[in-house]
Design a protein around this motif. Structure first.
Motif, PDB file in Angstrom:
ATOM      1  N   TYR A 176      -2.884  -0.486   8.329  1.00 56.77           N
ATOM      2  CA  TYR A 176      -1.998  -0.290   7.185  1.00 56.77           C
ATOM      3  C   TYR A 176      -0.547  -0.523   7.602  1.00 56.77           C
ATOM      4  CZ  TYR A 176       0.592   2.080   3.450  1.00 56.77           C
ATOM      5  OH  TYR A 176       1.481   2.374   2.438  1.00 56.77           O
ATOM      6  N   TYR A 205      -7.562  -4.937  -2.363  1.00 52.64           N
ATOM      7  CA  TYR A 205      -6.514  -4.100  -1.770  1.00 52.64           C
ATOM      8  C   TYR A 205      -5.145  -4.259  -2.436  1.00 52.64           C
ATOM      9  CZ  TYR A 205      -9.684  -3.019   2.080  1.00 52.64           C
ATOM     10  OH  TYR A 205     -10.737  -2.581   2.827  1.00 52.64           O
ATOM     11  N   GLY A 253      -9.380   0.857  -1.488  1.00 52.22           N
ATOM     12  CA  GLY A 253      -9.388  -0.364  -2.272  1.00 52.22           C
ATOM     13  C   GLY A 253     -10.513  -0.326  -3.293  1.00 52.22           C
ATOM     14  N   SER A 303     -10.329   2.400   2.677  1.00 52.87           N
ATOM     15  CA  SER A 303      -8.892   2.280   2.915  1.00 52.87           C
ATOM     16  C   SER A 303      -8.647   1.431   4.155  1.00 52.87           C
ATOM     17  CB  SER A 303      -8.251   3.659   3.115  1.00 52.87           C
ATOM     18  OG  SER A 303      -8.576   4.186   4.394  1.00 52.87           O
TER      19      SER A 303
END
Length: 592
Positions: free
Chosen positions: A164, A242, A252, A257
């Motif tokens: 991320y 996403y 998503g 995630s």
């Protein structure tokens, strides 16, 4: 999770024909649930070794032969007596299974069986090391969080420790370019289409051989029937899954995630299993340097030798912005392999693995060593933004500076972000681009200084929109006016709330933010707020007579999403004792 397009370019092969990069042996390895994974073995002399040999395992999603061909080191490993094992991970390329997410729970759960299988082969010494660049580095890092007694160590090179924050959403700003390009490309190869041509193995069986090396059948599947079964009708996530997952804890549309696919999410297991690693990153390759340093900080009890360069994503092209014409990597490719091999051989001998950071100093073409980051003898220097466009070493006068954001501003086509997908960084003189930005210059340095650390920017500012993103570039300004890129950082302002480090999944460094949806702070246009964030870490020589420049804007047109939509944006930055907008950097006098 990144990858290089050139690594998987389609060359094609006639049906049944073994060409360069074809494995010595390949077969389907069944997993606990019956899903079959395509495994290729490359033996030291082309056949199973007579003496038991260690194994170098690469877990890829780009195709076994593609990965072998893209990295000359694998031939070096074979020459050194290692069996190179490359497996297509679950649901990718020639392996069976769905792929709802990259490095998801099922893929993680496959790792112990793969490692145990390789350790148990009659030609195996029972010693397995994982290796890889990019996505394969992430799987290598993940393996150190998996109970697998035969795994002796790992060599992750260029990881997304936190996918991320270090790649897809740095500073909470969406890297739409990479998500779209990489996600779309991997979707094509996972569904039997690859390369720059219109090949389709499902629709046209005659196209299947043309997909080599991105897709290689296993031995005995010369008619490509098994490979076609694997890719036909595959359930596979899409980049659009996403696009609206803007927070670290957002799943998503696929239900997963980005963070939960990251090795950082398995930090407790990494620390508990204590596997030694040699971990590589680059100051000019996405967030890979911060990934290495974040893991180093967060697992202080785990043996970890870190190498941070100023090379491209594959470490085969030098990319020091001070030397744009010198493209040979440092260390050389041969020296990098020597360091890799020394690490595995030391582990095999039972020698202690060090905790040390070897880091390249941009502008100096040399490496330093440290046991902490920043180095222990650096000192924090604050440079205050002043209304006249200077960076003051003392308190700045009270005032403000308004800047209308030019959303055409960009770092270009060859950057720390492009190298994640095949184009090496090549930062030009930035003085023309800086004309679009709000810049602040320091006085000229009176002596040579080493900048080694993680810069921190504090802005007391208002915005004209309710969803601004702040981009900051640290640059070197030479006496002749040349502007050299050093590093950058960004923060979407809704993420500005400071986080309690004890509530975070790992040590995020000097200015942590949670990036959780519950911690988002609304932005009121025209209201002054404090926006404080870290830039990506770096090490650079700042020479006598050079100045430090801070350049601020609201986006990077070639890479990142414009979260403020199509509205005009104006930043008004406050200065002075009551609102000390400033940049803090770690410096020490240069020494030879």
């Amino acid at each position: 999770m990144s990858g290089r397009l050139g690594d998987v370019v389609t060359t094609g092969a006639e049906a049944g024909q073994k060409t360069e990069g074809w494995s010595d042996q390949s077969y389907y390895l069944p997993m606990r649930d019956g899903i079959r994974l395509a495994l290729s073995l490359y033996f030291p002399n082309g056949k199973p070794p007579a003496e038991r040999s260690p194994v170098l395992l690469v877990q890829t999603r780009y195709g076994r032969a593609s990965v072998y061909l893209s990295n000359p080191d694998y031939a070096r490993w074979r020459k050194a007596g290692y069996v190179v094992a490359i497996i297509d991970t679950r649901g990718s390329t020639a392996s069976f299974g769905a792929r709802h997410v990259d490095i998801g729970p099922e893929e993680q759960a496959d790792m112990p069986a793969i490692i145990a299988h390789l350790a148990g082969q009659p030609w195996s010494s029972g010693e397995v090391f994982t290796h890889g660049v990019s996505y394969m580095a992430d799987t290598s890092d993940w393996s150190t969080a998996i109970p697998a007694p035969a795994l002796k160590g790992a060599l992750p090179r260029q990881t997304d420790f936190d996918a991320y924050l270090h790649l897809f959403m740095p500073g909470g700003v969406s890297n739409d370019w990479f998500l779209t390009e990489w996600g779309g490309f991997t979707q094509r190869i996972d569904t039997g289409r690859a390369g720059r041509e219109d090949f389709d193995c499902v629709a046209r069986p005659a196209d299947c051989p043309k997909l080599f090396p991105a897709l290689q059948p296993v031995d005995g599947d010369e008619d490509y029937q098994l490979m076609r079964q694997a890719v036909t009708g595959r359930e596979r996530w899409a980049p659009g899954d996403y696009m609206d997952a803007q927070f670290r804890d957002d799943p998503g549309l696929n239900g997963h995630s980005l963070f939960n696919s990251s090795p950082a999410s398995a930090l407790a297991a990494i620390r508990a299993l204590h596997k030694p690693v040699q971990y590589w990153g680059s100051w000019v390759d996405g967030g890979t340097a911060e990934a290495a340093l974040a893991r180093f900080r967060s697992a202080p009890d785990v043996p970890m030798e870190v190498w941070i360069t100023a090379n491209s994503h594959q470490h085969d092209v030098g990319a020091d912005p001070f030397f744009p014409d010198q493209r040979d990597p440092m260390p050389t490719v041969e020296a990098q392999f020597a360091h890799n091999l020394a690490f595995t051989e030391n582990v095999r001998r039972g020698a202690p693995s060090p905790r040390i950071i070897h880091y390249y100093v941009m502008g100096a073409r040399r490496f330093r060593e440290s046991h902490v980051w920043p180095p222990a003898d650096t000192r924090v220097h604050s440079f205050h933004l002043a209304p006249d466009g200077t960076l003051s070493t003392g308190p700045a006068p009270a005032g403000s500076v308004a800047h209308k954001v030019d959303f055409t501003a960009t770092t270009g086509d060859a950057t720390r972000w492009s190298t994640q997908f095949g184009t090496p960084p090549a930062y030009p003189d930035r003085r023309a681009e800086d004309a679009k930005l709000l810049v602040f210059d320091s006085p000229a340095f009176q002596t040579d200084m080493e900048l080694a650390g993680t810069p921190v920017l504090t802005l007391h500012t208002s915005s004209a929109t309710d969803d601004p993103a702040f981009f900051a570039y640290l640059e070197d300004v030479a006496p002749d006016g040349r502007v050299t890129y050093l590093t950058e950082g960004m923060l979407r302002a809704i993420h500005r709330k400071p986080a309690d480090p004890s509530t975070l999944p790992y040590d995020q460094g000097p200015v942590p933010h949670s990036f959780r949806r519950a911690d988002a702070m609304p932005v009121l246009p025209g209201e002054v707020m404090e926006v404080r964030f870290s830039l990506f870490p770096l090490a650079a020589l700042l020479k006598r007579g050079h100045r430090l420049r801070l350049a601020i804007t609201g986006g990077d047109a070639k890479v990142f999403r414009r979260h403020s939509r199509d509205e005009n944006e104006v930043f008004t930055i406050q200065t002075g004792p009551g609102k000390p907008s400033r940049v803090e950097i770690d410096l020490r006098p240069w020494w030879d």
